[in-house]
Design a protein around this motif. Structure first.
Motif, PDB file in Angstrom:
ATOM      1  N   VAL A  49       0.880  -1.168   0.000  1.00 28.06           N
ATOM      2  CA  VAL A  49       0.000   0.000   0.000  1.00 28.06           C
ATOM      3  C   VAL A  49       0.916   1.216   0.000  1.00 28.06           C
ATOM      4  O   VAL A  49       1.666   1.445   0.954  1.00 28.06           O
ATOM      5  CB  VAL A  49      -0.928   0.009   1.231  1.00 28.06           C
ATOM      6  N   LEU A  50       0.876   2.003  -1.059  1.00 29.24           N
ATOM      7  CA  LEU A  50       1.915   3.008  -1.320  1.00 29.24           C
ATOM      8  C   LEU A  50       1.302   4.389  -1.499  1.00 29.24           C
ATOM      9  O   LEU A  50       0.524   4.624  -2.420  1.00 29.24           O
ATOM     10  CB  LEU A  50       2.675   2.607  -2.591  1.00 29.24           C
ATOM     11  N   CYS A  63       7.335   3.003  -7.187  1.00 26.49           N
ATOM     12  CA  CYS A  63       6.690   1.943  -7.967  1.00 26.49           C
ATOM     13  C   CYS A  63       7.469   1.655  -9.245  1.00 26.49           C
ATOM     14  O   CYS A  63       7.674   0.494  -9.608  1.00 26.49           O
ATOM     15  CB  CYS A  63       5.252   2.348  -8.279  1.00 26.49           C
ATOM     16  N   ARG A  64       7.926   2.698  -9.908  1.00 28.80           N
ATOM     17  CA  ARG A  64       8.687   2.510 -11.145  1.00 28.80           C
ATOM     18  C   ARG A  64       9.952   1.702 -10.876  1.00 28.80           C
ATOM     19  O   ARG A  64      10.295   0.782 -11.626  1.00 28.80           O
ATOM     20  CB  ARG A  64       9.045   3.864 -11.764  1.00 28.80           C
ATOM     21  N   ALA A  69      13.216  -3.339 -10.901  1.00 30.99           N
ATOM     22  CA  ALA A  69      13.982  -4.329 -10.143  1.00 30.99           C
ATOM     23  C   ALA A  69      13.386  -5.721 -10.238  1.00 30.99           C
ATOM     24  O   ALA A  69      13.910  -6.663  -9.639  1.00 30.99           O
ATOM     25  CB  ALA A  69      14.070  -3.907  -8.677  1.00 30.99           C
ATOM     26  N   GLY A  70      12.304  -5.883 -10.983  1.00 30.63           N
ATOM     27  CA  GLY A  70      11.700  -7.194 -11.151  1.00 30.63           C
ATOM     28  C   GLY A  70      10.735  -7.594 -10.052  1.00 30.63           C
ATOM     29  O   GLY A  70      10.340  -8.751  -9.973  1.00 30.63           O
ATOM     30  N   VAL A  71      10.339  -6.636  -9.200  1.00 28.46           N
ATOM     31  CA  VAL A  71       9.394  -6.933  -8.116  1.00 28.46           C
ATOM     32  C   VAL A  71       7.973  -6.809  -8.670  1.00 28.46           C
ATOM     33  O   VAL A  71       7.548  -5.731  -9.078  1.00 28.46           O
ATOM     34  CB  VAL A  71       9.590  -5.984  -6.928  1.00 28.46           C
ATOM     35  N   ASP A  92       0.739   4.254 -14.748  1.00 25.91           N
ATOM     36  CA  ASP A  92       1.838   4.165 -15.712  1.00 25.91           C
ATOM     37  C   ASP A  92       3.132   3.693 -15.060  1.00 25.91           C
ATOM     38  O   ASP A  92       3.980   3.087 -15.725  1.00 25.91           O
ATOM     39  CB  ASP A  92       2.071   5.518 -16.385  1.00 25.91           C
ATOM     40  N   SER A  93       3.299   3.970 -13.777  1.00 26.60           N
ATOM     41  CA  SER A  93       4.526   3.554 -13.091  1.00 26.60           C
ATOM     42  C   SER A  93       4.486   2.088 -12.685  1.00 26.60           C
ATOM     43  O   SER A  93       5.499   1.554 -12.223  1.00 26.60           O
ATOM     44  CB  SER A  93       4.750   4.422 -11.841  1.00 26.60           C
ATOM     45  N   GLY A  94       3.323   1.432 -12.855  1.00 23.31           N
ATOM     46  CA  GLY A  94       3.236   0.011 -12.537  1.00 23.31           C
ATOM     47  C   GLY A  94       2.297  -0.328 -11.414  1.00 23.31           C
ATOM     48  O   GLY A  94       2.215  -1.488 -11.002  1.00 23.31           O
ATOM     49  N   ALA A  95       1.547   0.659 -10.888  1.00 26.03           N
ATOM     50  CA  ALA A  95       0.578   0.374  -9.827  1.00 26.03           C
ATOM     51  C   ALA A  95      -0.560  -0.484 -10.372  1.00 26.03           C
ATOM     52  O   ALA A  95      -0.919  -0.403 -11.546  1.00 26.03           O
ATOM     53  CB  ALA A  95       0.030   1.665  -9.241  1.00 26.03           C
TER      54      ALA A  95
END
Length: 228
Positions: A49-50, A63-64, A69-71, A92-95
């Motif tokens: 939760v960010l 998040c980016r 980092a592959g998470v 867009d950052s991966g959320a």
């Protein structure tokens, strides 16, 4: 569920942790973006939760870098601002999901459960494969052909990052972030991990899968003699 809350509002973070723990989950909170990034890389959380606005590093950047980092841990982004641009920046950052404060605690838990169910369903049938090297992301297992290859957690993360990128050459800086986030140790530490990984996945099998691109980084090949 094991949940990491990255939120600089101490009262809200404590409220989230207390509620999640009352529902039977394991939850911990940090109030700094860089600290949250490092924990999320190093520890096996099921949901993050960010908060969007964080000291040290904002949520979009956290998040980016996690995704770089592959998470793949699901990220639910929180913000006090509901503008479309903020929502799109987070996605867009991966959320994976997005909630505007004030957050309904029951809704947050429900969305977290939904993300975990989604990921478990995907990972149950997903393995990373490069030639006869196979990494099971759900079971945290590696094998070469039919032979199990035991790895330490850091070496597992290193191999996972290389396999996700294969056959691309992965720069040293990207591998550093995958292993340690922003707290990168001395330059010889990555080299030591690479050596240990080679001893585990290549040396017993007589075929070199892990290669070096001098001055740049490392990469994997499927047939033991190829190049990216």
């Amino acid at each position: 569920m094991r949940i990491l809350v990255v939120e600089d509002n101490a009262a809200l973070a404590a409220n989230l942790v207390d509620y999640l723990e009352s529902r039977g989950h394991q939850a911990e909170a940090v109030g700094n973006g860089r600290r949250g990034l490092n924990l999320a890389i190093a520890e096996p959380y099921e949901v993050i939760v960010l908060d969007l606005a964080l000291p040290g590093m904002d949520g979009v950047e956290v998040c980016r870098r996690l995704r770089e980092a592959g998470v793949a841990t699901p990220v639910i982004m929180l913000t006090a601002r509901g503008e479309l641009e903020e929502k799109l920046a987070g996605i867009d950052s991966g959320a994976d999901d997005y909630l505007v404060k004030p957050v309904a605690l029951a809704e947050l838990e429900a969305r977290a459960r939904a993300q975990v169910r989604r990921v478990r369903g995907e990972l149950a049938s997903t393995q990373l494969t490069v030639g006869d090297l196979v990494l099971d992301e759900e079971a945290f297992e590696v094998r070469r052909g039919d032979t199990p290859v035991p790895l330490a957690p850091a070496d597992f993360r290193l191999l996972r990052t290389l396999m996700r990128a294969a056959p691309r050459v992965v720069p040293r800086q990207e591998l550093d972030r995958a292993l340690w986030g922003e707290d990168v140790p001395g330059s010889d530490t990555l080299r030591a991990h690479i050596h240990r990984l080679r001893c585990a996945i290549d040396r017993p099998f007589g075929r070199d899968t892990l290669r070096t691109r001098h001055g740049i980084g490392y990469y994997l090949v499927a047939d033991g003699n190829g190049s990216p």
